[in-house]
Design a protein around this motif. Structure first.
Motif, PDB file in Angstrom:
ATOM      1  N   LYS A  16     -75.911  69.414 -49.811  1.00 54.61           N
ATOM      2  CA  LYS A  16     -76.823  70.292 -49.071  1.00 54.61           C
ATOM      3  C   LYS A  16     -76.252  71.702 -49.006  1.00 54.61           C
ATOM      4  CE  LYS A  16     -79.278  70.899 -44.706  1.00 54.61           C
ATOM      5  NZ  LYS A  16     -79.448  70.447 -43.310  1.00 54.61           N
ATOM      6  N   GLU A  73     -81.719  77.916 -51.118  1.00 54.36           N
ATOM      7  CA  GLU A  73     -82.746  77.834 -50.082  1.00 54.36           C
ATOM      8  C   GLU A  73     -84.045  77.254 -50.629  1.00 54.36           C
ATOM      9  OE1 GLU A  73     -82.165  78.464 -46.752  1.00 54.36           O
ATOM     10  OE2 GLU A  73     -80.145  78.425 -47.613  1.00 54.36           O
ATOM     11  N   PHE A  77     -80.822  65.992 -44.367  1.00 53.68           N
ATOM     12  CA  PHE A  77     -81.767  66.993 -44.864  1.00 53.68           C
ATOM     13  C   PHE A  77     -82.952  67.230 -43.928  1.00 53.68           C
ATOM     14  CE2 PHE A  77     -79.477  65.617 -48.591  1.00 53.68           C
ATOM     15  CZ  PHE A  77     -79.225  66.821 -49.244  1.00 53.68           C
ATOM     16  N   ASN A 121     -88.250  67.362 -44.234  1.00 51.81           N
ATOM     17  CA  ASN A 121     -88.025  67.852 -45.601  1.00 51.81           C
ATOM     18  C   ASN A 121     -88.105  66.733 -46.643  1.00 51.81           C
ATOM     19  OD1 ASN A 121     -87.710  70.635 -45.084  1.00 51.81           O
ATOM     20  ND2 ASN A 121     -85.620  70.271 -44.336  1.00 51.81           N
ATOM     21  N   LYS A 146     -84.531  71.361 -49.388  1.00 49.39           N
ATOM     22  CA  LYS A 146     -83.658  71.913 -48.345  1.00 49.39           C
ATOM     23  C   LYS A 146     -84.489  72.609 -47.273  1.00 49.39           C
ATOM     24  CE  LYS A 146     -79.433  74.618 -47.733  1.00 49.39           C
ATOM     25  NZ  LYS A 146     -78.364  75.373 -48.417  1.00 49.39           N
ATOM     26  N   TYR A 154     -89.918  75.463 -51.358  1.00 49.85           N
ATOM     27  CA  TYR A 154     -89.049  74.954 -52.421  1.00 49.85           C
ATOM     28  C   TYR A 154     -89.758  75.047 -53.777  1.00 49.85           C
ATOM     29  CZ  TYR A 154     -92.025  70.858 -51.633  1.00 49.85           C
ATOM     30  OH  TYR A 154     -93.106  70.030 -51.479  1.00 49.85           O
TER      31      TYR A 154
END
Length: 665
Positions: free
Chosen positions: A167, A172, A196, A200, A231, A235
């Motif tokens: 992680k 980002e 996480f 997510n 994350k 994304y």
């Protein structure tokens, strides 16, 4: 009553978070774990081939120019070693090898951690005069046994800190895909939610495959699960379309329906056609009444939207991409994941690299990549597989620098080098000197005129170490017949130095790299009594004197380089059964070069970075038609240089041991 797995999960989380906190604190200190560069590989598997470009200018550490790679400042990286240490080194970064900190830089991580506690980790090696089976190194055995020592809970303890570090490495806009099966997937999902964030979680992907199965009292197991997390909410995701033929027709209708806002402000119904062929068949069969809809929109993309069920066949035994690695995954599977969750030039990572499918697909799709594996056979397979890719970009092959130093510094039993040196001395069968004037790392063998020097895990045993030991042999307490050096870490040219030495006067032996792990579990006195620790000899390679053909009109000359001999440590010290040892013994006596798995050449070695510009390996039939042997000579065309040329040859044998020979021309 013993605790259930659910009751033990909080302890897994607490312990994992503490371990990660220590690792991140260490990254801010001067005690940083770094990567050691073993080889800079410029792929050229064909005889006479050579990387096109200025060899010195395009390689580290002379990395001020963008000429060495399409992306300035970046090298793809293959890492051998425990991924916990590999990720620490990546978080730390290293200016000497041009590695910035990878914290927040990786767009996609895919991992396929081992999830079968009964897996057979032996490596089957086919040699010209027979097959041998190599057991894992003791270091690998410890890692595997620790992973499953207490069953699933040990597996989760192993994974938690690693997933937490992943992680930290994700950008980002990054995502992670974790591949698992029925053994621990449901518990792993809870761990991933904790690290996480439940919000997510994006998909539970089902990899469905068909395979031959025997009747049993359960439904046939024909799928794995892949957990997909991002994350953050924002994304990378590139919608994937697949051909209708790739998906069973009863899963796909060829269209979707939704509503839209009409010009008069009212809502209308429309059909979004994803596959025109299937849609028209459905209309013709009367399954769809198009008169009920206000609008029909045809998608321009070919195929249908990919669902979270990936129907991808497992590799068949004759598949061209097969590299005979037990857990190898098909490239089609990784291609869909990499295309969906990364963009061209994104960094893609796999910290359980295995057969190298992730790195190979990333290379072919124009992504940058990092891959690692604890097993030496895996990294050997990956290196060969990557070299074999047409137009593969140069990459760095690393090991974990100062592993022994890291293990020593984190060990609670031995806080002083002198304490550890005396333990090692006893395990070898030597006695320390009683005199206060004697060096704390020097001992002797009773009834023999042999001095024993134990090097520090903080140091690299090299030519200077040998020189100092020989001086001690000649001067300390009136002199000794022989000196034995026990070392943890070795310079790459140490074998070359030993090849010209008299073994009756000086011998260098390897302290098992897993010794500290073993000492954590057993009292060293038990190990002394059981005579269980073996100190191996170093192996070395020799080459014949290279020759050069005069430069041609283009200012290039041909180097003729030929292997001479390979000296391997005793088969008794290899993790083999008696039958395999006999096979290896025969090869050592009759044709020792048959044990070479891979060899490469740096025709202009600078004494620091080994730049591999020519390679041959078993199974490479570009150079000859014998898949079980490497060729013994190479003829490579290189630019003429105006300085004394130093040629370096590196070889790796079938057991993963590396040797290097350096010759001035």
């Amino acid at each position: 009553m013993p605790k259930s797995l659910i009751e033990m999960l909080p302890d897994v989380v607490t312990h994992g978070k503490k371990e990660v906190e220590k690792i991140l604190q260490r990254a801010q200190s001067d005690n940083k774990l770094l990567l050691q560069t073993n080889e800079y590989v410029l792929p050229s598997p064909k005889d006479g081939g050579l990387f096109a470009g200025n060899i010195r200018k395009c390689c580290p550490p002379d990395n001020t120019s963008a000429e060495y790679c399409e992306t300035e400042g970046w090298f793809n990286r293959l890492i051998h070693g425990d991924n916990l240490f590999a990720m620490q080194a990546l978080l730390n970064g290293d200016s000497e090898t041009g590695l910035p900190s990878m914290r927040g830089k990786i767009d996609l991580i895919y991992i396929d951690p081992p999830f079968d506690s009964k897996a057979d980790y032996r490596t089957k090696i086919t040699l010209p005069n027979g097959n041998v089976e190599q057991k894992p190194t003791v270091l690998e055995q410890f890692a595997y046994s620790d992973t499953w020592a207490d069953g699933t809970i040990s597996y989760l303890r192993m994974l938690y800190p690693r997933l937490a570090l992943m992680k930290e490495l994700l950008s980002e806009q990054g995502s992670i895909y974790v591949h698992c099966d029925w053994h621990a997937g449901h518990y792993l999902k809870v761990i991933l939610d904790d690290i996480f964030g439940k919000d997510n979680f994006r998909n539970e992907i089902v990899w469905y495959y068909r395979r031959w199965s025997a009747p049993s009292k359960t439904f046939q197991k024909m799928h794995d699960c892949i957990f997909f997390y991002s994350k953050n909410p924002n994304y990378i995701f590139n919608q994937q379309y697949i051909e209708a033929s790739e998906t069973r027709s009863n899963f796909i209708s060829g269209y979707n329906t939704n509503t839209f806002k009409k010009a008069d402000g009212t809502r209308g119904k429309q059909i979004i056609v994803e596959n025109k062929e299937i849609f028209e068949q459905s209309v013709k069969a009367g399954k769809i009444d198009v008169s009920k809809y206000d609008n029909i929109v045809y998608k321009t993309q070919t195929g249908v939207l990919a669902s979270d069920v990936f129907e991808v066949p497992i590799l068949n035994p004759q598949a061209k991409e097969r590299v005979d690695y037990a857990t190898q995954k098909p490239e089609t599977l990784l291609e869909r994941i990499i295309k969906a969750s990364s963009n061209e030039n994104s960094i893609v990572a796999d910290f359980f690299g295995g057969s190298g499918t992730t790195a190979a697909v990333a290379e072919k799709l124009g992504r940058r990549w990092i891959t690692s594996d604890l097993g030496k056979p895996a990294t050997m397979i990956m290196r060969k597989r990557l070299i074999d890719i047409p137009d593969c970009k140069p990459f760095l092959y690393h090991s974990i620098g100062d592993y022994s130093r890291e293990a020593f510094l984190s060990d609670k039993q031995y806080k002083r080098v002198s304490d550890l040196a005396r333990v090692v001395m006893r395990l070898y069968g030597a006695l320390p000197f009683d005199s206060e004037d004697a060096p704390v790392n020097v001992g002797h063998i009773r009834d023999e005129s042999t001095l024993v020097v134990v090097d520090s895990p903080n140091k690299v045993t090299n030519a200077n170490t040998i020189k100092r030991a020989m001086e001690l042999r000649d001067s300390f307490m009136g002199g000794w017949k022989k000196v034995i050096i026990l070392g943890w870490n070795f310079s790459f040219d140490i074998g070359d130095k030993l090849s010209v030495m008299n073994k009756s006067e000086c011998e260098v032996l390897v302290i098992p790299p897993d010794l500290l792990d073993l000492l954590r579990k057993k009292d060293y006195k038990d190990l002394v009594d059981g005579n269980k620790i073996r100190f191996n000899s170093l192996q070395y390679l020799t080459i014949k004197k290279p020759t050069v053909t005069k430069a041609n009109e283009d200012g290039k000359e041909t180097l003729n380089i030929e292997l001479d001999n390979y000296v391997l440590l005793s088969p008794d010290n290899l993790p083999l059964d008696d039958k395999s040892k006999a096979t290896v013994q025969q090869i050592m006596a009759e044709s020792p070069l048959d044990l070479i798995e891979y060899w490469s050449i740096d025709p202009d070695y600078d004494g620091q970075t080994f730049r591999s510009v020519w390679q041959d390996y078993r199974e490479n039939t570009n150079n000859d038609d014998d898949p079980l042997r490497v060729i013994h000579d190479a003829h490579i065309v290189v630019p003429k240089v105006d300085h004394k040329r130093k040629i370096c040859v590196k070889a790796v044998d079938v057991f993963g041991f590396e040797s290097m020979a350096v010759v001035d021309l």
